[in-house]
Write a protein that holds these residues in place. Structure first.
Motif, PDB file in Angstrom:
ATOM      1  N   PHE A   1     -10.462  14.733 -14.301  1.00  0.00           N
ATOM      2  CA  PHE A   1      -9.970  13.319 -12.848  1.00  0.00           C
ATOM      3  C   PHE A   1     -10.575  13.834 -11.738  1.00  0.00           C
ATOM      4  CE2 PHE A   1      -8.504  12.441 -16.818  1.00  0.00           C
ATOM      5  CZ  PHE A   1      -9.245  11.736 -17.716  1.00  0.00           C
ATOM      6  N   ARG A   2     -11.027  13.479 -10.765  1.00  0.00           N
ATOM      7  CA  ARG A   2     -10.809  13.184  -9.807  1.00  0.00           C
ATOM      8  C   ARG A   2      -9.726  12.742  -8.548  1.00  0.00           C
ATOM      9  NH1 ARG A   2     -15.001  11.110  -5.770  1.00  0.00           N
ATOM     10  NH2 ARG A   2     -15.685  10.580  -7.555  1.00  0.00           N
ATOM     11  N   HIS A   3     -10.367  11.274  -9.255  1.00  0.00           N
ATOM     12  CA  HIS A   3      -9.314  10.252  -8.954  1.00  0.00           C
ATOM     13  C   HIS A   3      -8.136  10.085  -9.770  1.00  0.00           C
ATOM     14  CE1 HIS A   3     -10.552   9.881  -4.919  1.00  0.00           C
ATOM     15  NE2 HIS A   3     -12.298  10.012  -5.106  1.00  0.00           N
ATOM     16  N   ALA A   4      -6.944   9.645  -9.629  1.00  0.00           N
ATOM     17  CA  ALA A   4      -6.055   8.638 -10.571  1.00  0.00           C
ATOM     18  C   ALA A   4      -5.421   7.562  -9.967  1.00  0.00           C
ATOM     19  CB  ALA A   4      -5.072   9.707 -10.913  1.00  0.00           C
ATOM     20  N   THR A   5      -5.285   6.615 -10.450  1.00  0.00           N
ATOM     21  CA  THR A   5      -4.452   5.426  -9.372  1.00  0.00           C
ATOM     22  C   THR A   5      -3.987   4.962 -10.304  1.00  0.00           C
ATOM     23  OG1 THR A   5      -7.241   5.651  -8.703  1.00  0.00           O
ATOM     24  CG2 THR A   5      -5.742   3.078  -8.256  1.00  0.00           C
ATOM     25  N   ILE A   6      -2.832   4.282 -10.051  1.00  0.00           N
ATOM     26  CA  ILE A   6      -1.604   3.788 -10.190  1.00  0.00           C
ATOM     27  C   ILE A   6      -2.076   1.965  -9.951  1.00  0.00           C
ATOM     28  CG2 ILE A   6       0.877   2.241 -10.874  1.00  0.00           C
ATOM     29  CD1 ILE A   6       1.225   5.293  -9.735  1.00  0.00           C
ATOM     30  N   CYS A   7      -2.480   1.148 -11.083  1.00  0.00           N
ATOM     31  CA  CYS A   7      -3.094  -0.163 -10.464  1.00  0.00           C
ATOM     32  C   CYS A   7      -1.552  -0.749 -11.465  1.00  0.00           C
ATOM     33  CB  CYS A   7      -4.686  -0.634 -11.422  1.00  0.00           C
ATOM     34  SG  CYS A   7      -5.463  -1.871 -10.956  1.00  0.00           S
ATOM     35  N   THR A   8      -0.797  -1.602 -10.583  1.00  0.00           N
ATOM     36  CA  THR A   8      -0.252  -2.666 -11.105  1.00  0.00           C
ATOM     37  C   THR A   8      -0.846  -3.633 -10.849  1.00  0.00           C
ATOM     38  OG1 THR A   8       0.687  -3.218  -8.847  1.00  0.00           O
ATOM     39  CG2 THR A   8       1.791  -1.004 -10.009  1.00  0.00           C
ATOM     40  N   VAL A   9      -0.413  -4.174 -11.990  1.00  0.00           N
ATOM     41  CA  VAL A   9      -1.467  -5.995 -12.603  1.00  0.00           C
ATOM     42  C   VAL A   9      -0.971  -7.380 -12.539  1.00  0.00           C
ATOM     43  CG1 VAL A   9      -3.494  -6.977 -13.424  1.00  0.00           C
ATOM     44  CG2 VAL A   9      -3.616  -4.423 -12.945  1.00  0.00           C
ATOM     45  N   THR A  10      -0.455  -8.301 -11.592  1.00  0.00           N
ATOM     46  CA  THR A  10      -0.297  -8.924 -12.503  1.00  0.00           C
ATOM     47  C   THR A  10      -0.231 -10.532 -12.551  1.00  0.00           C
ATOM     48  OG1 THR A  10       0.402  -9.923 -10.016  1.00  0.00           O
ATOM     49  CG2 THR A  10       2.176  -8.490 -10.971  1.00  0.00           C
ATOM     50  N   LEU A  11       0.070 -11.344 -13.652  1.00  0.00           N
ATOM     51  CA  LEU A  11      -0.369 -12.996 -14.185  1.00  0.00           C
ATOM     52  C   LEU A  11      -0.465 -13.311 -12.820  1.00  0.00           C
ATOM     53  CD1 LEU A  11       0.664 -13.250 -17.544  1.00  0.00           C
ATOM     54  CD2 LEU A  11      -1.391 -13.013 -16.936  1.00  0.00           C
ATOM     55  N   ASP A  12       1.064 -13.456 -11.258  1.00  0.00           N
ATOM     56  CA  ASP A  12       1.221 -14.171 -11.273  1.00  0.00           C
ATOM     57  C   ASP A  12       0.379 -13.948  -9.756  1.00  0.00           C
ATOM     58  OD1 ASP A  12       2.690 -16.592 -10.874  1.00  0.00           O
ATOM     59  OD2 ASP A  12       4.350 -16.605  -9.825  1.00  0.00           O
ATOM     60  N   PRO A  13      -0.528 -14.668  -9.067  1.00  0.00           N
ATOM     61  CA  PRO A  13      -1.053 -14.231  -8.330  1.00  0.00           C
ATOM     62  C   PRO A  13      -0.235 -14.609  -6.693  1.00  0.00           C
ATOM     63  CG  PRO A  13      -2.526 -16.579  -8.223  1.00  0.00           C
ATOM     64  CD  PRO A  13      -0.745 -15.875  -9.782  1.00  0.00           C
ATOM     65  N   PHE A  14       0.022 -13.040  -6.493  1.00  0.00           N
ATOM     66  CA  PHE A  14       0.825 -12.818  -4.371  1.00  0.00           C
ATOM     67  C   PHE A  14      -0.164 -11.830  -3.654  1.00  0.00           C
ATOM     68  CE2 PHE A  14       2.314  -9.848  -7.316  1.00  0.00           C
ATOM     69  CZ  PHE A  14       3.067  -8.346  -6.849  1.00  0.00           C
ATOM     70  N   THR A  15      -1.340 -11.906  -3.926  1.00  0.00           N
ATOM     71  CA  THR A  15      -3.010 -11.586  -3.128  1.00  0.00           C
ATOM     72  C   THR A  15      -2.507 -11.478  -1.483  1.00  0.00           C
ATOM     73  OG1 THR A  15      -4.076 -12.732  -4.785  1.00  0.00           O
ATOM     74  CG2 THR A  15      -5.195 -11.557  -2.902  1.00  0.00           C
ATOM     75  N   GLU A  16      -1.638 -12.620  -1.285  1.00  0.00           N
ATOM     76  CA  GLU A  16      -2.112 -12.255   0.409  1.00  0.00           C
ATOM     77  C   GLU A  16      -0.605 -11.063   0.604  1.00  0.00           C
ATOM     78  OE1 GLU A  16      -2.183 -15.977  -0.316  1.00  0.00           O
ATOM     79  OE2 GLU A  16      -1.159 -15.126  -1.247  1.00  0.00           O
ATOM     80  N   ILE A  17       0.228 -10.734   0.168  1.00  0.00           N
ATOM     81  CA  ILE A  17       1.318  -9.495   0.025  1.00  0.00           C
ATOM     82  C   ILE A  17       0.768  -8.588  -0.526  1.00  0.00           C
ATOM     83  CG2 ILE A  17       3.838  -9.264  -0.851  1.00  0.00           C
ATOM     84  CD1 ILE A  17       4.777 -12.089  -0.768  1.00  0.00           C
ATOM     85  N   ALA A  18      -0.017  -8.801  -1.660  1.00  0.00           N
ATOM     86  CA  ALA A  18       0.126  -7.451  -2.630  1.00  0.00           C
ATOM     87  C   ALA A  18      -1.199  -6.874  -1.705  1.00  0.00           C
ATOM     88  CB  ALA A  18      -0.531  -7.924  -3.754  1.00  0.00           C
ATOM     89  N   ALA A  19      -1.817  -7.099  -0.630  1.00  0.00           N
ATOM     90  CA  ALA A  19      -3.033  -6.770  -0.415  1.00  0.00           C
ATOM     91  C   ALA A  19      -2.494  -5.482   0.676  1.00  0.00           C
ATOM     92  CB  ALA A  19      -4.277  -7.636   0.687  1.00  0.00           C
ATOM     93  N   GLN A  20      -1.318  -5.893   1.154  1.00  0.00           N
ATOM     94  CA  GLN A  20      -0.679  -4.919   2.169  1.00  0.00           C
ATOM     95  C   GLN A  20       0.644  -4.162   1.619  1.00  0.00           C
ATOM     96  OE1 GLN A  20       1.387  -6.686   5.349  1.00  0.00           O
ATOM     97  NE2 GLN A  20       0.039  -8.825   4.497  1.00  0.00           N
ATOM     98  N   VAL A  21      -0.445  -3.467   0.186  1.00  0.00           N
ATOM     99  CA  VAL A  21       1.879  -3.304  -0.557  1.00  0.00           C
ATOM    100  C   VAL A  21       2.014  -2.303   0.684  1.00  0.00           C
ATOM    101  CG1 VAL A  21       0.611  -1.918  -2.495  1.00  0.00           C
ATOM    102  CG2 VAL A  21       2.343  -2.743  -2.506  1.00  0.00           C
ATOM    103  N   GLN A  22       1.290  -1.180   1.104  1.00  0.00           N
ATOM    104  CA  GLN A  22       1.244  -0.066   1.297  1.00  0.00           C
ATOM    105  C   GLN A  22       2.433   0.210   2.679  1.00  0.00           C
ATOM    106  OE1 GLN A  22      -1.036  -1.290   2.340  1.00  0.00           O
ATOM    107  NE2 GLN A  22      -2.390  -0.371   3.482  1.00  0.00           N
ATOM    108  N   HIS A  23       2.432  -1.000   3.187  1.00  0.00           N
ATOM    109  CA  HIS A  23       4.274  -1.244   4.489  1.00  0.00           C
ATOM    110  C   HIS A  23       4.836  -2.036   3.880  1.00  0.00           C
ATOM    111  CE1 HIS A  23       0.654  -0.405   7.218  1.00  0.00           C
ATOM    112  NE2 HIS A  23      -0.102  -1.830   6.109  1.00  0.00           N
TER     113      HIS A  23
END
Length: 821
Positions: free
Chosen positions: A507-529
Motif C-alpha cells: 500500500f502506498r497510503h494507509a489511512t486511519i479513518c475514525t467514523v462517528t455516528l454523531d456529527p461533530f464536523t466543525e471539530i473533526a475537520a481540524q483533528v490534528q490541532h
C-alpha cells in the motif's frame, strides 16, 4: 540594478476596522490582523476583565426582557411569524456561506423563542396579536443577546480567566470559545436532502419497539417524520400553487355564472364567489388552502402527520413546562444552557401539537428518542446499544464500498497486539477497506457526543473527543504497528481463525479513518490541532469524519481514483500545522478549487501579514444539494477542471484492475491545470498528425515544470504502429538526459474515432536500468542533448552562460553543454 518584483495589488472586497483590529475579506479568504503594542494589549485585557460582571449583568437583563415579552405574546402567532420570515429569508439561499447576521437571527427567532415559550412561566394575560412594535423589539433584543454572547462576553470571559490564572492555556481557551459558538449558533447537521435516508438508517432497526410502545412501525414513524420534512421544505410553495389554482377555478366559475345571466347585476362579487365555493363543494378545499397559506396547518402535526398522540406528548413541551432552562443559577435562560427545543422539538399550544423548527427536530430526533423509548421500556437499553453499535460499524463500510466499488473489504478483524495497558492480547479493528494501493483502517464509534453544553461541562466535551476520536485513533495506530511488525502479517476472525495475510508494503497510503455516528464536523475537520487540548491522536494520518460526511462524499465522488487523490491531499492537511478549517466539506471545496490546497494555504499564510481564514469553500456543494432537493436526478458536476483527454484516462484506469492504477492517476491529478491542458492538447495534436503521417512522436514533461516526470506516447491503432520496447528506451533516455531518479512512461492507444482503448505504463527508475543497456542509452542521451541545444540555439540565437541548459539536465549552461560544445 535589480528589477523590482512586480505584483498585482489585490484590493479587499470588504474591510472592517475596530480599534486595533482589522478584518479584510478577499472573496472566500479573510485576513485578520491586530496592530497594537504589548502595553496597549495588556491595558485592553485589564479593561475587559473588569467589564466582565457588567457584561454578565447585561446579558441577564436581555434574557429577562425576552422572557417577559414572550410571556405576554400569543405563542402560536409568534412562532408562525418567525417561521414565515425565516422561510422568506432562506428561500433564495443556496449556500451556508450566504447566510448573514439577519438570516441567522431569523432562525433564533424560532428555536430560541420556542425554548423560551417552553420554559418561561406564561404571563397572567396574553395579547391577542403580535404588533409590529412588539416583533421589532423582540427581534432586536434577541439579536443583541447573541451578538454580545458571541463576542463581547467571550472576550471579557477570557480576559478574566487569564487574569485569575496567568498559566491559562490559550489553546484550550480558543477551543472552549469555538465550542460555545458551535453550541449556540450551528444548526443543520446534515444536508436536508439526506434526512429521509438518515431516518431510515437510524430508525428502521427499532421498528418492533416503536410498534410495541406507540402502535406504529419504524417505517410508519419515518414516513410521518418525512411528511414534516416535506411540509417545511415544500409546503409553502405548494400552498402558493394551490391558492393560485383555487383562485383561478373560483374566478372562472364565477365569471361563467355572470355570463349566463343567472346573477342579478347588483350582486356583490365577493358574496357571489362565496356562493360558488359552497355550490361547487369547494368549502373543504378552501379551508385546506387557506389553512396552509394563511394559517398554521403546515405546522399542525395532527394535520400533517398521523403520529400517535402519546408519542406527540413525549416530544412536545407545553408553555412553561420545562423547569431547567430558567432554573436559578449560572446562565439562567442563556443560550449556553441546554435549550428545551433540543430535548423536545415540538410545542403544544391550545391543545394542538406543532413543529415550527425542522432543524432542531432532525438534528436531535435520534438522541431524543432514546430516553423516550427507555423510559417506557427500561429493558430496551441493551438492545438500543447493540443496534447502535451495528449501525455505526456497518454504515461506514457501506459508504466506502459505494465510493470505491469493488474494494476488498474485511470486517471484524482480529490480530495479536498490545492492549491499552501494554499486555499482549487479541485486538480488533472494525474494518479494512483496500482499493488499489490505498488501505483504510476503519474504526467506528457509535457513542454520542456529550449532550451537555461546553459552558457548563467543558471537561465532558474533551472526554467525548477522547472517546470518539482519540480512542479509535489509538486503536487504528495499534493496528498499523502490527502491520509494521513484519513483512507479512496474518489477520484473524472472531474465533481467531486465519482470514488472510496482508503486507503494508503493498500500500502506498494507509489511512486511519475514525467514523462517528454523531456529527461533530466543525471539530473533526481540524483533528490534528486537538493535541493542543490534550487529545493527541499521534503521528499516523487520521481522517476523523462522521457518517454524514461519508454520505456526502458518496454522492459527489463519481470516480474512485479522484476520491483517493482527494484523500491524499486531505492527509497532507492533517500533517499541516497551519491548515485550520471549520468544516470537513471545506476541505473538499478547497481541493476542487486549488488541487494542492495545502500548498496554496501555506504559501498564502507565509506571504500575508495577518492570520488567514478560508471559509465558504463548501458553497458549491451546498448549491448542488440545494438543487437535489428540487430534482433528485440533478447530475453532480463537483470536480476539478479536468480536460476530457485526462479525464478519460482516469476513468479507464478506474475500470482497470491493476493495483498500481491509483498511483498512475495521482501522477496526472497532481499536475496543475496548465500542464493538464498542455498534455490534453499534445494528445489531440498527435492523434491529428497521425492522420497524415504514420509516426508516433513522444511528449515529455520534465520535473522542473510540474510535479512529475512524464513521457507520453499516444497512437491511433489504425494509423501508426507502436513499439513498446522503443518507447521504453526513449523514456529511459529522457531520464538519463534530465538526471531523473524516476519517470513515468504512459502509452495510450486510441481507436479510429479517437476514443481511448487502453492505457499501459512503466515506472522507470534510473537505478533499475539494466547495465547492458546503458552504453546504448547514454549514446542516445548524448544525441538528444545535442539536438535540444541546437534547437534552442536556432530559436534563441544565443544561450546565456547562467541560463538553465536547454538539454534538460537542470544545470546551468556553463556547467553543462557549453563545456561539451
Amino acid at each position: 540594478m535589480a528589477k523590482r518584483d512586480k505584483r498585482t495589488v489585490l484590493r479587499p472586497d470588504e474591510v472592517l476596522s475596530a480599534g486595533p483590529f482589522t478584518i479584510a475579506r478577499f472573496g472566500k479568504v479573510t485576513h485578520l490582523r491586530a496592530d497594537w503594542d504589548e502595553n496597549s494589549f495588556q491595558e485592553f485585557q485589564v479593561e475587559q476583565a473588569a467589564s466582565y460582571p457588567k457584561v454578565v449583568e447585561y446579558i441577564d437583563s436581555l434574557v429577562a426582557d425576552i422572557a417577559t415579552l414572550v410571556s405576554t405574546l400569543p405563542p402560536k402567532q409568534l412562532l408562525h411569524r418567525a417561521w414565515g420570515e425565516m422561510a422568506v429569508r432562506h428561500m433564495k439561499l443556496e449556500s451556508e456561506s450566504e447566510i448573514g447576521d439577519d438570516d441567522a437571527i431569523a432562525i433564533r427567532m424560532m428555536d430560541y423563542v420556542q425554548s423560551v415559550i417552553a420554559s418561561a412561566p406564561p404571563g397572567k394575560s396574553r395579547r391577542h396579536q403580535v404588533s409590529e412594535q412588539d416583533w421589532v423589539k423582540l427581534r432586536e433584543t434577541i439579536a443583541t443577546l447573541f451578538d454580545v454572547l458571541n463576542s463581547r462576553y467571550q472576550i471579557c470571559r477570557t480576559a478574566k480567566g487569564k487574569q485569575e490564572d496567568p498559566t491559562l492555556s490559550m489553546d484550550v481557551e480558543e477551543f472552549y470559545f469555538k465550542a460555545q459558538l458551535i453550541w449556540c449558533n450551528v444548526r443543520g447537521k446534515r444536508y436536508q436532502v439526506h434526512e429521509p435516508q438518515y431516518l431510515k438508517q437510524m430508525f428502521l432497526p427499532h421498528s418492533d419497539v416503536l410498534l410495541e410502545l406507540f402502535g406504529i412501525s419504524g417505517e410508519t414513524f419515518i414516513d410521518e417524520l418525512t411528511k414534516i420534512w416535506n411540509a417545511h421544505s415544500f409546503g409553502l410553495e405548494n400552498a402558493v400553487n394551490s391558492l393560485d389554482d383555487f383562485r383561478r377555478d373560483v374566478l372562472q366559475a364565477t365569471q361563467e355564472r355572470i355570463e349566463t345571466g343567472d346573477v342579478p347585476p347588483s350582486a356583490d362579487f365577493g358574496e357571489l364567489m362565496q356562493q360558488v365555493v359552497e355550490e361547487e363543494g369547494w368549502t373543504e378545499r378552501r379551508n385546506d388552502v387557506f389553512g396552509r397559506f394563511f394559517g398554521t396547518d403546515l405546522f399542525d402535526l395532527k394535520k400533517t402527520t398521523a403520529l400517535p398522540e402519546p408519542l406527540l406528548a413525549e416530544l412536545a413541551w407545553s408553555p412553561g413546562e420545562d423547569r431547567d432552562f430558567f432554573a436559578p443559577g449560572k446562565y439562567s435562560g442563556w443560550p449556553l444552557r441546554v435549550w428545551p427545543i433540543f430535548k423536545r422539538p415540538f410545542i403544544k399550544l391550545e391543545g394542538e401539537y406543532y413543529c415550527f423548527d425542522h432543524y432542531s427536530l432532525f438534528d436531535n430526533i435520534y438522541r431524543v428518542m432514546r430516553p423516550i423509548l427507555l423510559r417506557n421500556k427500561p429493558t430496551y437499553s441493551e438492545t438500543w446499544n447493540s443496534i447502535q453499535r451495528t449501525i455505526s460499524e456497518t454504515l461506514p463500510i457501506e459508504y466506502f464500498q459505494c465510493i470505491l466499488p469493488g474494494a476488498n473489504v474485511l470486517k471484524g478483524i482480529y490480530y495479536p497486539g498490545k492492549t491499552e495497558h501494554g499486555a499482549k492480547d487479541w485486538c480488533e479493528v472494525d474494518g479494512l477497506v483496500m482499493y488499489s494501493d490505498h488501505l483504510f483502517v476503519i474504526e467506528a464509534r457509535g457513542g454520542a457526543f456529550t449532550h451537555t453544553p461546553p459552558a457548563t461541562d467543558f471537561p465532558a466535551w474533551v472526554a467525548s473527543l477522547k472517546n470518539l476520536v482519540l480512542k479509535p485513533a489509538s486503536q487504528g495506530a495499534r493496528f498499523l504497528e502490527y502491520l509494521r511488525s513484519d513483512e507479512t502479517v496474518t489477520l484473524y476472525n472472531k474465533e481467531h481463525k486465519k482470514v488472510d495475510d496482508i503486507r503494508l508494503s503493498d500500500f502506498r497510503h494507509a489511512t486511519i479513518c475514525t467514523v462517528t455516528l454523531d456529527p461533530f464536523t466543525e471539530i473533526a475537520a481540524q483533528v490534528q490541532h486537538l493535541r493542543k487540548i490534550g487529545v493527541d491522536v499521534g503521528a499516523d494520518p487520521i481522517w476523523a469524519i462522521s457518517v454524514d460526511d461519508l454520505r456526502v462524499y458518496a454522492d459527489i465522488f463519481e470516480n474512485p481514483l479522484i476520491f483517493l487523490h482527494f484523500v491524499e491531499q486531505r492527509i497532507k492537511a492533517f500533517r499541516s500545522s497551519i491548515i485550520q478549517l471549520d468544516d470537513e466539506i471545506d476541505h473538499f471545496g478547497l481541493y476542487i478549487e486549488f488541487n494542492h490546497y495545502v500548498n496554496h494555504i501555506e504559501a498564502a499564510q507565509k506571504e500575508a501579514e495577518a492570520h488567514i481564514q478560508f471559509v465558504g469553500y463548501r458553497s458549491d456543494v451546498d448549491k448542488f444539494f440545494s438543487a437535489r432537493m428540487r430534482d433528485p436526478d440533478v447530475p453532480c458536476g463537483l470536480r476539478q477542471d479536468i480536460p476530457s483527454r485526462i479525464l478519460e484516462i482516469i476513468e479507464w484506469l478506474s475500470e482497470n484492475g491493476d493495483s498500481r492504477r491509483a498511483k498512475i492517476a495521482s501522477y496526472l491529478l497532481d499536475l496543475e491545470g496548465s500542464w493538464r491542458e498542455t498534455i490534453a492538447t499534445k494528445i489531440d495534436e498527435e492523434l491529428e498528425s497521425q492522420t497524415t503521417a504514420a509516426q508516433v512522436r513522444p511528449f515529455s514533461l520534465h520535473g522542473q515544470h510540474g510535479q512529475t516526470n512524464l513521457t507520453l506516447f499516444a497512437h491511433r491503432i489504425d494509423r501508426a504502429q507502436h513499439d513498446r520496447s522503443l518507447a521504453l528506451d526513449h523514456a529511459r533516455t529522457v531520464a538519463l538526459v534530465n538526471n531523473d531518479e524516476d519517470r513515468l512512461l504512459l502509452c495510450l492507444k486510441y481507436n479510429e474515432t479517437g476514443q481511448l482503448e487502453s492505457v499501459t505504463w512503466n515506472e522507470i527508475h534510473l537505478g533499475d536500468i539494466p547495465t547492458d543497456k546503458m552504453p546504448k542509452l547514454k549514446a542516445k542521451a548524448a544525441q538528444l542533448r545535442r539536438r535540444r541545444v541546437e534547437l534552442a540555439k536556432a530559436e534563441r540565437k544565443k544561450i546565456g552562460r547562467n541560463e538553465q541548459c536547454p538539454c534538460g539536465s537542470g544545470k546551468k549552461y556553463k556547467k553543462c553543454c557549453l563545456g561539451r560544445s
